[in-house]
Design an enzyme around this catalytic site. Structure first.
Site, PDB file in Angstrom:
ATOM      1  N   HIS A 193       9.461  11.905 -27.014  1.00  0.00           N
ATOM      2  CA  HIS A 193       8.395  12.729 -26.436  1.00  0.00           C
ATOM      3  C   HIS A 193       8.676  14.228 -26.590  1.00  0.00           C
ATOM      4  O   HIS A 193       7.805  14.995 -26.992  1.00  0.00           O
ATOM      5  CB  HIS A 193       8.198  12.343 -24.968  1.00  0.00           C
ATOM      6  CG  HIS A 193       7.119  13.131 -24.295  1.00  0.00           C
ATOM      7  ND1 HIS A 193       5.802  13.079 -24.697  1.00  0.00           N
ATOM      8  CD2 HIS A 193       7.171  14.022 -23.273  1.00  0.00           C
ATOM      9  CE1 HIS A 193       5.081  13.896 -23.942  1.00  0.00           C
ATOM     10  NE2 HIS A 193       5.893  14.483 -23.072  1.00  0.00           N
ATOM     11  N   GLU A 196      10.700  20.097 -23.313  1.00  0.00           N
ATOM     12  CA  GLU A 196      10.058  20.413 -22.030  1.00  0.00           C
ATOM     13  C   GLU A 196      10.657  21.680 -21.403  1.00  0.00           C
ATOM     14  O   GLU A 196       9.940  22.462 -20.769  1.00  0.00           O
ATOM     15  CB  GLU A 196      10.167  19.231 -21.052  1.00  0.00           C
ATOM     16  CG  GLU A 196       9.452  17.959 -21.498  1.00  0.00           C
ATOM     17  CD  GLU A 196       7.918  18.003 -21.389  1.00  0.00           C
ATOM     18  OE1 GLU A 196       7.361  19.013 -20.912  1.00  0.00           O
ATOM     19  OE2 GLU A 196       7.277  17.023 -21.822  1.00  0.00           O
ATOM     20  N   HIS A 199       0.914  19.384 -25.481  1.00  0.00           N
ATOM     21  CA  HIS A 199       0.800  17.935 -25.325  1.00  0.00           C
ATOM     22  C   HIS A 199      -0.442  17.340 -25.988  1.00  0.00           C
ATOM     23  O   HIS A 199      -0.434  16.157 -26.307  1.00  0.00           O
ATOM     24  CB  HIS A 199       0.839  17.554 -23.838  1.00  0.00           C
ATOM     25  CG  HIS A 199       2.217  17.618 -23.244  1.00  0.00           C
ATOM     26  ND1 HIS A 199       2.970  18.767 -23.204  1.00  0.00           N
ATOM     27  CD2 HIS A 199       2.985  16.648 -22.666  1.00  0.00           C
ATOM     28  CE1 HIS A 199       4.132  18.516 -22.622  1.00  0.00           C
ATOM     29  NE2 HIS A 199       4.173  17.243 -22.294  1.00  0.00           N
ATOM     30  N   ARG A 237       0.818  -1.230   0.000  1.00  0.00           N
ATOM     31  CA  ARG A 237       0.000   0.000   0.000  1.00  0.00           C
ATOM     32  C   ARG A 237       0.847   1.275   0.000  1.00  0.00           C
ATOM     33  O   ARG A 237       0.413   2.329   0.447  1.00  0.00           O
ATOM     34  CB  ARG A 237      -0.975   0.041   1.177  1.00  0.00           C
ATOM     35  CG  ARG A 237      -1.954  -1.098   1.158  1.00  0.00           C
ATOM     36  CD  ARG A 237      -3.146  -0.853   2.052  1.00  0.00           C
ATOM     37  NE  ARG A 237      -3.986  -2.028   2.024  1.00  0.00           N
ATOM     38  CZ  ARG A 237      -3.809  -3.086   2.809  1.00  0.00           C
ATOM     39  NH1 ARG A 237      -2.857  -3.083   3.721  1.00  0.00           N
ATOM     40  NH2 ARG A 237      -4.590  -4.133   2.709  1.00  0.00           N
ATOM     41  N   ASN A 252       0.809  20.722 -19.595  1.00  0.00           N
ATOM     42  CA  ASN A 252       0.499  19.974 -20.823  1.00  0.00           C
ATOM     43  C   ASN A 252       0.479  20.859 -22.057  1.00  0.00           C
ATOM     44  O   ASN A 252      -0.071  20.472 -23.088  1.00  0.00           O
ATOM     45  CB  ASN A 252      -0.841  19.239 -20.664  1.00  0.00           C
ATOM     46  CG  ASN A 252      -0.712  18.103 -19.673  1.00  0.00           C
ATOM     47  OD1 ASN A 252       0.293  17.405 -19.650  1.00  0.00           O
ATOM     48  ND2 ASN A 252      -1.700  17.962 -18.820  1.00  0.00           N
ATOM     49  N   LYS A 281       3.671  11.675 -10.465  1.00  0.00           N
ATOM     50  CA  LYS A 281       2.820  10.885 -11.367  1.00  0.00           C
ATOM     51  C   LYS A 281       3.505   9.550 -11.656  1.00  0.00           C
ATOM     52  O   LYS A 281       4.678   9.525 -12.034  1.00  0.00           O
ATOM     53  CB  LYS A 281       2.588  11.627 -12.685  1.00  0.00           C
ATOM     54  CG  LYS A 281       1.544  12.711 -12.573  1.00  0.00           C
ATOM     55  CD  LYS A 281       1.136  13.213 -13.944  1.00  0.00           C
ATOM     56  CE  LYS A 281       0.081  14.296 -13.816  1.00  0.00           C
ATOM     57  NZ  LYS A 281      -0.249  14.891 -15.122  1.00  0.00           N
ATOM     58  N   ARG A 302      -1.986  22.615 -12.720  1.00  0.00           N
ATOM     59  CA  ARG A 302      -1.018  21.617 -13.185  1.00  0.00           C
ATOM     60  C   ARG A 302      -1.224  21.303 -14.667  1.00  0.00           C
ATOM     61  O   ARG A 302      -0.283  20.938 -15.371  1.00  0.00           O
ATOM     62  CB  ARG A 302      -1.108  20.340 -12.333  1.00  0.00           C
ATOM     63  CG  ARG A 302      -0.007  19.353 -12.675  1.00  0.00           C
ATOM     64  CD  ARG A 302       0.202  18.297 -11.613  1.00  0.00           C
ATOM     65  NE  ARG A 302       1.236  17.375 -12.048  1.00  0.00           N
ATOM     66  CZ  ARG A 302       1.883  16.532 -11.257  1.00  0.00           C
ATOM     67  NH1 ARG A 302       1.616  16.488  -9.966  1.00  0.00           N
ATOM     68  NH2 ARG A 302       2.815  15.734 -11.732  1.00  0.00           N
ATOM     69  N   HIS A 335       0.585  14.193 -28.038  1.00  0.00           N
ATOM     70  CA  HIS A 335       0.108  12.825 -27.805  1.00  0.00           C
ATOM     71  C   HIS A 335      -0.489  12.245 -29.083  1.00  0.00           C
ATOM     72  O   HIS A 335      -0.313  11.061 -29.380  1.00  0.00           O
ATOM     73  CB  HIS A 335      -0.920  12.794 -26.670  1.00  0.00           C
ATOM     74  CG  HIS A 335      -0.301  13.070 -25.329  1.00  0.00           C
ATOM     75  ND1 HIS A 335      -0.983  13.644 -24.284  1.00  0.00           N
ATOM     76  CD2 HIS A 335       0.961  12.860 -24.868  1.00  0.00           C
ATOM     77  CE1 HIS A 335      -0.175  13.779 -23.240  1.00  0.00           C
ATOM     78  NE2 HIS A 335       1.006  13.310 -23.576  1.00  0.00           N
ATOM     79  N   GLU A 382      -3.641  17.715  -9.985  1.00  0.00           N
ATOM     80  CA  GLU A 382      -4.206  18.220 -11.240  1.00  0.00           C
ATOM     81  C   GLU A 382      -5.712  18.407 -11.129  1.00  0.00           C
ATOM     82  O   GLU A 382      -6.494  17.901 -11.927  1.00  0.00           O
ATOM     83  CB  GLU A 382      -3.856  17.254 -12.393  1.00  0.00           C
ATOM     84  CG  GLU A 382      -3.865  17.959 -13.738  1.00  0.00           C
ATOM     85  CD  GLU A 382      -3.176  17.167 -14.853  1.00  0.00           C
ATOM     86  OE1 GLU A 382      -2.155  16.517 -14.596  1.00  0.00           O
ATOM     87  OE2 GLU A 382      -3.668  17.243 -15.981  1.00  0.00           O
ATOM     88  N   LYS A 391       8.484  23.506 -12.002  1.00  0.00           N
ATOM     89  CA  LYS A 391       7.578  22.365 -11.854  1.00  0.00           C
ATOM     90  C   LYS A 391       7.181  22.186 -10.390  1.00  0.00           C
ATOM     91  O   LYS A 391       6.024  21.907 -10.084  1.00  0.00           O
ATOM     92  CB  LYS A 391       8.207  21.081 -12.410  1.00  0.00           C
ATOM     93  CG  LYS A 391       7.286  19.893 -12.187  1.00  0.00           C
ATOM     94  CD  LYS A 391       7.171  18.929 -13.303  1.00  0.00           C
ATOM     95  CE  LYS A 391       6.030  17.935 -13.011  1.00  0.00           C
ATOM     96  NZ  LYS A 391       6.032  16.782 -13.874  1.00  0.00           N
TER      97      LYS A 391
HETATM   98  N1  GLY Z   1       4.145  15.939 -17.017  1.00  0.00           N
HETATM   99  C1  GLY Z   1       3.022  16.632 -16.559  1.00  0.00           C
HETATM  100  C2  GLY Z   1       2.825  16.565 -15.088  1.00  0.00           C
HETATM  101  O1  GLY Z   1       3.672  16.075 -14.395  1.00  0.00           O
HETATM  102  O2  GLY Z   1       1.818  16.975 -14.596  1.00  0.00           O
END
Ligand code: GLY
Length: 363
Positions: free
Chosen positions: A270, A189, A253, A125, A250, A147, A246, A257, A241, A231
């Site tokens: 990417h 980025e 993106h 967990r 993107n 993430k 947040r 994508h 998000e 960031k």
């Molecule tokens: N790569 C986008 C984020 O971490 O929210």
């Protein structure tokens, strides 16, 4: 990179889930940073085959500092972000055996960070996670912010969770052996952070293209540090998000994508897809009257000088639009774009007419 250690620490402030991003050259600081953050000397080191020598150096450092660590080395590439690889990590953790303090140490790019991060998020967990990104892109993006996840055959990143690391340890020396194309892709980025939040970072990259392409340690450390600060601040304000803050990460993106999806993952890196995606987002904003030619030209010139793509792939706009409509970040079927208002400011926008999207793709 130079042997003289470059050291800076960026703090990610998330209350009890706060953690430092240590940016340095070499592994000398690693044992000390780990013991400051963890209550254990047990770890599973997870790496891909391309960085196996680095994983061995880390294992040696850990053993010298009294750690007991096992290593799992996985094949390089996107297909490793899968349920079978995840199951392999769970078995390795169970064999160790891992308790709730045992750390997962992820050494590699975004694939390893996301996969190992998700194993750490879910085993027992949730157990501690240490990110040691080895690509420029992972240093400035995926290793920070918590993430984690894996792909299903039905789509990318469909299973995942938020799990903040206990420490991000960036050894800039890892960039020395990164192939040129992979290195340059990281600037997709970095330029993004300039456009969305920081005109000074954008200008600094413009002034420093030759130094950055030569991997000058001072210049690289500065752009990595600033990108991590930006960031960290976005994640502090909107960890999961939820507020739209947040989502500005993107920028470019939605297009990117779709490009990656239509070309097959891996055809474009990417950061390359993000580069062409930002160009499309800039042109879309220009069609809506939000930015002028000067903005678009400046962004395109910089990306081109960094030898990143600035045109969409040569595929039918209809196909790309169909993919964008399926993007999991859409709400109620409306495609969402992050669009610039000026250098350093972007907004989340829904309801762009499809004809405008088509025309920026048809260049
Ligand atoms: N790569 C986008 C984020 O971490 O929210």
């Amino acid at each position: 990179m130079s042997q003289d250690a470059i050291r800076r620490v960026v703090q990610v402030d998330l209350g009890p889930r706060s953690y430092p991003i240590a940016i340095t050259t070499g592994l000398d600081d690693l044992p000390q940073q780990l013991s400051a953050r963890l209550k254990t000397r047990r770890a599973l080191v997870v790496a891909d085959a391309n960085v196996a020598p680095r994983a061995r150096s880390v294992m040696e450092r850990l053993a010298n500092a009294g750690w007991r660590a096992d290593a799992e080395v996985l094949p390089f590439g996107e297909s490793t972000k899968s349920i079978p690889a995840l199951a392999q990590l769970y078995s390795a953790l169970a064999r160790l055996p891992a308790d709730r303090y045992t750390a997962v140490i992820a050494i590699g790019g975004g694939v390893i960070g996301d996969l190992a991060g998700f194993a750490a998020a879910t085993f027992n967990r949730g157990i501690p996670l240490v990110m040691m990104p080895t690509t420029l892109l992972a240093m400035v993006d995926s290793s920070v912010g918590g993430k984690t996840g894996i792909n299903l055959t039905e789509g990318k990143n469909l299973v995942g969770s938020f799990h903040q690391p206990s420490l991000v340890y960036i050894d800039l020396n890892a960039l020395e052996t990164l192939p040129g194309r992979e290195y340059r892709s990281g600037f997709g980025e970095i330029v993004k952070y300039g456009v969305i939040l920081d005109p000074d970072l954008f200008s600094y990259v413009e002034e420093s293209v030759p130094l950055l392409l030569q991997r000058d340690p001072g210049a690289v450390s500065r752009v990595v540090g600033r990108s991590c600060e930006l960031k960290a601040e976005v994640v502090r304000q909107d960890e999961r998000e939820e507020t739209g803050m947040r989502a500005i990460l993107n920028y470019g993106h939605t297009f990117a994508h779709a490009f990656e999806n239509v070309l097959g993952y891996g055809a474009w890196l990417h950061g390359e897809a993000v580069s062409a995606g930002m160009v499309c987002a800039g042109r879309l904003a220009r069609r809506l009257g939000w930015v002028d030619d000067e903005f678009c030209n400046r962004q395109e010139r910089l990306l081109e000088r960094l030898r990143l793509p600035i045109t969409p792939p040569d595929v039918s706009p209809d196909e790309l639009i169909a993919i964008m409509k399926r993007d999991k970040k859409n709400r109620e079927g409306r495609t969402r774009f992050i669009l610039p208002r000026r250098m350093g400011e972007v907004v989340l926008h829904e309801g762009v007419p499809e004809s405008d999207v088509r025309s920026v793709l048809a260049i």
